[in-house]
Scaffold this motif. Structure first.
Motif, mmCIF file in Angstrom:
data_model
loop_
_atom_site.group_PDB
_atom_site.id
_atom_site.type_symbol
_atom_site.label_atom_id
_atom_site.label_comp_id
_atom_site.label_asym_id
_atom_site.label_seq_id
_atom_site.Cartn_x
_atom_site.Cartn_y
_atom_site.Cartn_z
ATOM 1 N N PRO A 188 0.824 -1.208 0.000
ATOM 2 C CA PRO A 188 0.000 0.000 0.000
ATOM 3 C C PRO A 188 0.857 1.256 0.000
ATOM 4 C CG PRO A 188 -0.779 -1.580 1.618
ATOM 5 C CD PRO A 188 0.534 -2.092 1.118
ATOM 6 N N VAL A 189 0.348 2.302 -0.638
ATOM 7 C CA VAL A 189 1.075 3.560 -0.685
ATOM 8 C C VAL A 189 1.175 4.180 0.698
ATOM 9 C CG1 VAL A 189 0.995 5.914 -1.610
ATOM 10 C CG2 VAL A 189 0.427 3.974 -3.078
ATOM 11 N N GLU A 190 0.157 3.962 1.517
ATOM 12 C CA GLU A 190 0.081 4.668 2.802
ATOM 13 C C GLU A 190 -0.596 3.801 3.850
ATOM 14 O OE1 GLU A 190 -1.985 8.767 4.592
ATOM 15 O OE2 GLU A 190 -2.228 8.204 2.482
ATOM 16 N N GLN A 191 -0.142 3.943 5.090
ATOM 17 C CA GLN A 191 -0.784 3.293 6.221
ATOM 18 C C GLN A 191 -0.999 4.341 7.305
ATOM 19 O OE1 GLN A 191 -0.748 -0.507 6.865
ATOM 20 N NE2 GLN A 191 0.719 -1.201 5.351
ATOM 21 N N PHE A 192 -2.199 4.367 7.879
ATOM 22 C CA PHE A 192 -2.509 5.317 8.932
ATOM 23 C C PHE A 192 -3.552 4.704 9.855
ATOM 24 C CE2 PHE A 192 -5.287 6.121 5.360
ATOM 25 C CZ PHE A 192 -6.533 6.353 5.913
ATOM 26 N N VAL A 209 -5.422 1.422 8.941
ATOM 27 C CA VAL A 209 -6.029 1.461 7.610
ATOM 28 C C VAL A 209 -4.908 1.436 6.572
ATOM 29 C CG1 VAL A 209 -7.484 2.753 5.997
ATOM 30 C CG2 VAL A 209 -7.979 2.816 8.453
ATOM 31 N N SER A 210 -5.051 0.596 5.554
ATOM 32 C CA SER A 210 -4.108 0.560 4.432
ATOM 33 C C SER A 210 -4.765 1.192 3.219
ATOM 34 C CB SER A 210 -3.711 -0.882 4.101
ATOM 35 O OG SER A 210 -3.101 -1.507 5.205
ATOM 36 N N ARG A 211 -4.000 2.006 2.497
ATOM 37 C CA ARG A 211 -4.536 2.721 1.341
ATOM 38 C C ARG A 211 -3.780 2.326 0.078
ATOM 39 N NH1 ARG A 211 -2.516 8.039 -0.498
ATOM 40 N NH2 ARG A 211 -3.979 8.970 -1.965
ATOM 41 N N TYR A 212 -4.544 1.936 -0.948
ATOM 42 C CA TYR A 212 -4.000 1.701 -2.281
ATOM 43 C C TYR A 212 -4.477 2.861 -3.148
ATOM 44 C CZ TYR A 212 -2.988 -3.126 -0.884
ATOM 45 O OH TYR A 212 -2.502 -4.253 -0.242
ATOM 46 N N ALA A 213 -3.571 3.722 -3.525
ATOM 47 C CA ALA A 213 -3.962 4.958 -4.217
ATOM 48 C C ALA A 213 -3.946 4.802 -5.726
ATOM 49 C CB ALA A 213 -3.034 6.089 -3.805
ATOM 50 N N ALA A 229 -13.317 7.408 -3.020
ATOM 51 C CA ALA A 229 -12.722 6.389 -2.156
ATOM 52 C C ALA A 229 -13.663 5.207 -2.033
ATOM 53 C CB ALA A 229 -12.439 6.970 -0.767
ATOM 54 N N VAL A 230 -13.095 4.016 -1.965
ATOM 55 C CA VAL A 230 -13.853 2.803 -1.688
ATOM 56 C C VAL A 230 -13.282 2.158 -0.440
ATOM 57 C CG1 VAL A 230 -14.552 0.525 -2.497
ATOM 58 C CG2 VAL A 230 -14.381 2.417 -4.131
ATOM 59 N N ILE A 231 -14.111 2.009 0.576
ATOM 60 C CA ILE A 231 -13.715 1.334 1.813
ATOM 61 C C ILE A 231 -14.025 -0.145 1.641
ATOM 62 C CG2 ILE A 231 -14.122 1.130 4.294
ATOM 63 C CD1 ILE A 231 -14.986 4.095 4.254
ATOM 64 N N VAL A 232 -12.993 -0.980 1.755
ATOM 65 C CA VAL A 232 -13.138 -2.421 1.543
ATOM 66 C C VAL A 232 -13.138 -3.126 2.901
ATOM 67 C CG1 VAL A 232 -12.227 -4.440 0.355
ATOM 68 C CG2 VAL A 232 -11.875 -2.164 -0.633
ATOM 69 N N ASP A 245 -9.421 5.387 -5.017
ATOM 70 C CA ASP A 245 -8.528 4.957 -3.953
ATOM 71 C C ASP A 245 -9.220 3.884 -3.121
ATOM 72 O OD1 ASP A 245 -6.753 6.847 -4.837
ATOM 73 O OD2 ASP A 245 -7.168 8.288 -3.225
ATOM 74 N N ALA A 246 -8.513 2.797 -2.831
ATOM 75 C CA ALA A 246 -9.068 1.696 -2.034
ATOM 76 C C ALA A 246 -8.478 1.731 -0.631
ATOM 77 C CB ALA A 246 -8.761 0.355 -2.704
ATOM 78 N N TYR A 247 -9.349 1.703 0.360
ATOM 79 C CA TYR A 247 -8.937 1.751 1.761
ATOM 80 C C TYR A 247 -9.378 0.468 2.471
ATOM 81 C CZ TYR A 247 -8.121 6.767 1.081
ATOM 82 O OH TYR A 247 -7.653 7.987 0.637
ATOM 83 N N PHE A 248 -8.449 -0.151 3.187
ATOM 84 C CA PHE A 248 -8.725 -1.393 3.900
ATOM 85 C C PHE A 248 -8.576 -1.162 5.408
ATOM 86 C CE2 PHE A 248 -7.850 -2.766 -0.309
ATOM 87 C CZ PHE A 248 -8.401 -4.031 -0.476
#
Length: 253
Positions: free
Chosen positions: A24-28, A39-43, A52-55, A82-85
């Motif tokens: 993932p590009v970003e973790q927060f 949360v992991s983000r695939y941008a 944004a899509v929350i998965v 952007d996909a957020y997990f």
């Protein structure tokens, strides 16, 4: 209903090389109640503000089938979303739902006590994403199995959610008489699912239509629970494509 032609087309796509984005590009973290959840983000590479899509993963978490979830992240980000997990399960949730000593009856009873809290976590995540400078203001939910139930409740409660996609899930029983709103939704379900009866998916779509929402139900003949996590089933590609096109249409229009 899925046809033989659709299956053959899906098989060809599945056998084509898949380019994974990797890490993932970003973790927060997102704070929800007393919990600080990662949360992991695939941008997407699309410049500017993006939807944004929350998965929402199933009860076994993400890591057990990480590549399967990454295929959805890759497809969504390739279409400018952007996909957020979020790891919405607390340590107590994991201990109950993953423990080998807990029975299915115990797990289902526990889930009923947690749906409201999990839906609150989704709404807190929506709030966090909408505050980002790269947000277009459009948020969708994509839920699998347990995550599908959570996504359905959150979408019924939070009018900021613009689209809902559910795979082999449904609506928590306690919510079925409380629904006054649903966003556009699509539900995908195998008719050989022994974990979540296909009637649950149909009911979700009927509930959406009952409050005036656009709602589509897609049946996969002979497919079991989690069929789209297979590396070789042609319907994996079909499911990913349907979900991605639906969310793209509703979030980027």
């Amino acid at each position: 209903m899925i046809t033989r032609r659709t299956a053959l087309t899906g098989l060809a796509a599945l056998l084509s090389p898949i380019t994974a984005q990797g890490a993932p590009v970003e973790q927060f973290n997102v704070t929800s109640g007393h919990d600080d959840l990662p949360v992991s983000r695939y941008a997407a590479t699309t410049p500017g503000q993006r939807p944004a899509v929350i998965v929402l993963h199933g009860s076994r978490g993400i890591e057990l089938r990480a590549r399967a979830y990454e295929r959805y992240a890759d497809a969504l980000s390739a279409k400018g979303m952007d996909a957020y997990f979020p790891r919405y399960m607390t340590p107590a949730d994991t201990a109950m739902l993953v423990s080998k000593s807990s029975t299915q009856e115990n797990r289902e009873a526990y889930e009923m006590t947690r749906f409201d809290g999990w839906a609150d976590t989704v709404s807190d995540t929506v709030t966090a994403l909408l505050s980002r400078p790269d947000s277009s203001g459009r948020v969708g939910l994509l839920g699998f199995s347990l995550g599908g139930y959570i996504a359905a409740e959150a979408a019924a409660r939070d009018t900021r959610i613009a689209a809902l996609a559910v795979l082999y899930g449904g609506m928590p029983d306690a919510m079925t008489t409380k629904i006054r709103h649903m966003p556009p939704l699509i539900a995908l379900h195998g008719d050989a699912d022994r974990n979540v009866p296909i009637a649950q998916g149909r009911q979700l779509v009927q509930l959406g239509k009952s409050v005036g929402a656009e709602a589509e139900f897609v049946t996969y003949p002979g497919r079991a629970h989690g069929f789209d996590f297979s590396e070789t089933d042609p319907m994996t590609s079909d499911a990913i494509d349907r979900v991605t096109k639906f969310l793209q249409a509703k979030l980027t229009a």
